[in-house]
Design a protein around this motif. Structure first.
Motif, PDB file in Angstrom:
ATOM      1  N   LEU A  71       0.811  -1.220   0.000  1.00  0.00           N
ATOM      2  CA  LEU A  71       0.000   0.000   0.000  1.00  0.00           C
ATOM      3  C   LEU A  71       0.846   1.272   0.000  1.00  0.00           C
ATOM      4  O   LEU A  71       0.339   2.353  -0.301  1.00  0.00           O
ATOM      5  N   LYS A  72       2.112   1.147   0.372  1.00  0.00           N
ATOM      6  CA  LYS A  72       3.030   2.289   0.408  1.00  0.00           C
ATOM      7  C   LYS A  72       2.453   3.456   1.233  1.00  0.00           C
ATOM      8  O   LYS A  72       2.416   4.599   0.797  1.00  0.00           O
ATOM      9  N   LEU A  73       1.988   3.135   2.434  1.00  0.00           N
ATOM     10  CA  LEU A  73       1.420   4.137   3.322  1.00  0.00           C
ATOM     11  C   LEU A  73       2.499   5.067   3.851  1.00  0.00           C
ATOM     12  O   LEU A  73       3.644   4.649   4.049  1.00  0.00           O
ATOM     13  N   ASP A  74       2.115   6.318   4.113  1.00  0.00           N
ATOM     14  CA  ASP A  74       3.069   7.182   4.799  1.00  0.00           C
ATOM     15  C   ASP A  74       3.039   6.828   6.290  1.00  0.00           C
ATOM     16  O   ASP A  74       2.190   6.055   6.742  1.00  0.00           O
ATOM     17  N   PHE A  75       3.976   7.361   7.048  1.00  0.00           N
ATOM     18  CA  PHE A  75       4.127   6.961   8.444  1.00  0.00           C
ATOM     19  C   PHE A  75       2.882   7.264   9.266  1.00  0.00           C
ATOM     20  O   PHE A  75       2.458   6.451  10.089  1.00  0.00           O
ATOM     21  N   ASN A  76       2.266   8.421   9.049  1.00  0.00           N
ATOM     22  CA  ASN A  76       1.065   8.764   9.813  1.00  0.00           C
ATOM     23  C   ASN A  76      -0.070   7.788   9.534  1.00  0.00           C
ATOM     24  O   ASN A  76      -0.817   7.427  10.443  1.00  0.00           O
ATOM     25  N   ASP A  77      -0.209   7.364   8.280  1.00  0.00           N
ATOM     26  CA  ASP A  77      -1.236   6.385   7.947  1.00  0.00           C
ATOM     27  C   ASP A  77      -0.935   5.028   8.584  1.00  0.00           C
ATOM     28  O   ASP A  77      -1.841   4.320   9.018  1.00  0.00           O
ATOM     29  N   LEU A  78       0.339   4.669   8.649  1.00  0.00           N
ATOM     30  CA  LEU A  78       0.715   3.407   9.297  1.00  0.00           C
ATOM     31  C   LEU A  78       0.350   3.446  10.777  1.00  0.00           C
ATOM     32  O   LEU A  78      -0.148   2.463  11.330  1.00  0.00           O
ATOM     33  N   ILE A  79       0.547   4.586  11.408  1.00  0.00           N
ATOM     34  CA  ILE A  79       0.168   4.734  12.816  1.00  0.00           C
ATOM     35  C   ILE A  79      -1.340   4.561  12.964  1.00  0.00           C
ATOM     36  O   ILE A  79      -1.813   3.911  13.906  1.00  0.00           O
ATOM     37  N   VAL A  80      -2.112   5.101  12.022  1.00  0.00           N
ATOM     38  CA  VAL A  80      -3.566   4.924  12.050  1.00  0.00           C
ATOM     39  C   VAL A  80      -3.916   3.444  11.959  1.00  0.00           C
ATOM     40  O   VAL A  80      -4.771   2.945  12.705  1.00  0.00           O
ATOM     41  N   VAL A  81      -3.254   2.706  11.069  1.00  0.00           N
ATOM     42  CA  VAL A  81      -3.506   1.271  10.908  1.00  0.00           C
ATOM     43  C   VAL A  81      -3.209   0.530  12.214  1.00  0.00           C
ATOM     44  O   VAL A  81      -4.004  -0.306  12.660  1.00  0.00           O
ATOM     45  N   VAL A  82      -2.095   0.838  12.848  1.00  0.00           N
ATOM     46  CA  VAL A  82      -1.730   0.192  14.114  1.00  0.00           C
ATOM     47  C   VAL A  82      -2.774   0.499  15.186  1.00  0.00           C
ATOM     48  O   VAL A  82      -3.244  -0.406  15.885  1.00  0.00           O
ATOM     49  N   HIS A  83      -3.167   1.761  15.310  1.00  0.00           N
ATOM     50  CA  HIS A  83      -4.162   2.134  16.324  1.00  0.00           C
ATOM     51  C   HIS A  83      -5.515   1.483  16.047  1.00  0.00           C
ATOM     52  O   HIS A  83      -6.193   1.033  16.976  1.00  0.00           O
ATOM     53  N   GLU A  84      -5.910   1.410  14.786  1.00  0.00           N
ATOM     54  CA  GLU A  84      -7.177   0.781  14.436  1.00  0.00           C
ATOM     55  C   GLU A  84      -7.141  -0.716  14.740  1.00  0.00           C
ATOM     56  O   GLU A  84      -8.144  -1.293  15.162  1.00  0.00           O
ATOM     57  N   ALA A  85      -6.000  -1.357  14.531  1.00  0.00           N
ATOM     58  CA  ALA A  85      -5.863  -2.777  14.853  1.00  0.00           C
ATOM     59  C   ALA A  85      -6.029  -2.997  16.353  1.00  0.00           C
ATOM     60  O   ALA A  85      -6.719  -3.918  16.787  1.00  0.00           O
ATOM     61  N   ILE A  86      -5.422  -2.122  17.144  1.00  0.00           N
ATOM     62  CA  ILE A  86      -5.558  -2.223  18.605  1.00  0.00           C
ATOM     63  C   ILE A  86      -7.013  -2.001  19.001  1.00  0.00           C
ATOM     64  O   ILE A  86      -7.570  -2.769  19.802  1.00  0.00           O
ATOM     65  N   ASP A  87      -7.642  -0.981  18.431  1.00  0.00           N
ATOM     66  CA  ASP A  87      -9.046  -0.705  18.752  1.00  0.00           C
ATOM     67  C   ASP A  87      -9.947  -1.866  18.348  1.00  0.00           C
ATOM     68  O   ASP A  87     -10.901  -2.195  19.057  1.00  0.00           O
ATOM     69  N   LEU A  88      -9.657  -2.483  17.207  1.00  0.00           N
ATOM     70  CA  LEU A  88     -10.439  -3.641  16.743  1.00  0.00           C
ATOM     71  C   LEU A  88     -10.398  -4.768  17.767  1.00  0.00           C
ATOM     72  O   LEU A  88     -11.421  -5.360  18.110  1.00  0.00           O
TER      73      LEU A  88
END
Length: 99
Positions: A71-88
């Protein structure tokens, strides 16, 4: 003989949940030992890059990480993915996704 109590019926063995990004389902490791480690790492108000990287590596199996890298996410988007995984996993998500 010591008392034995079978609690199998009280436990959930549903497997790991997934995040969906651009139509790709990304499995998230939701086992308790992993989540306890993640909570310890991410428990501070401002986790550092090392904590985020370690959390990312624990939360996502290799196949999911390969898809995230594509997906070639930028760092801020990667942080969003990590936080969303934790929230899930913790059930704190407000997003309406597929079941």
């Amino acid at each position: 003989m010591a008392r034995v109590v079978d609690i199998t019926d009280k436990l959930s063995f549903e497997g790991n949940p997934s995040l969906k990004i651009k139509g790709k389902k990304l499995e998230v490791n939701a086992d308790a030992p992993t989540m306890l480690k993640v909570m310890g790492l991410m428990g501070s108000d401002d986790p550092g890059i090392n904590e985020i990287l370690t959390t990312y590596n624990m939360l996502f199996p290799d196949k999911s990480k390969e898809e995230i890298e594509k997906l070639k996410l930028d760092f801020n988007d990667l942080i969003v993915v990590v936080h969303e995984a934790i929230d899930l996993i913790t059930g704190e998500t407000n997003a309406q996704g597929e079941q």
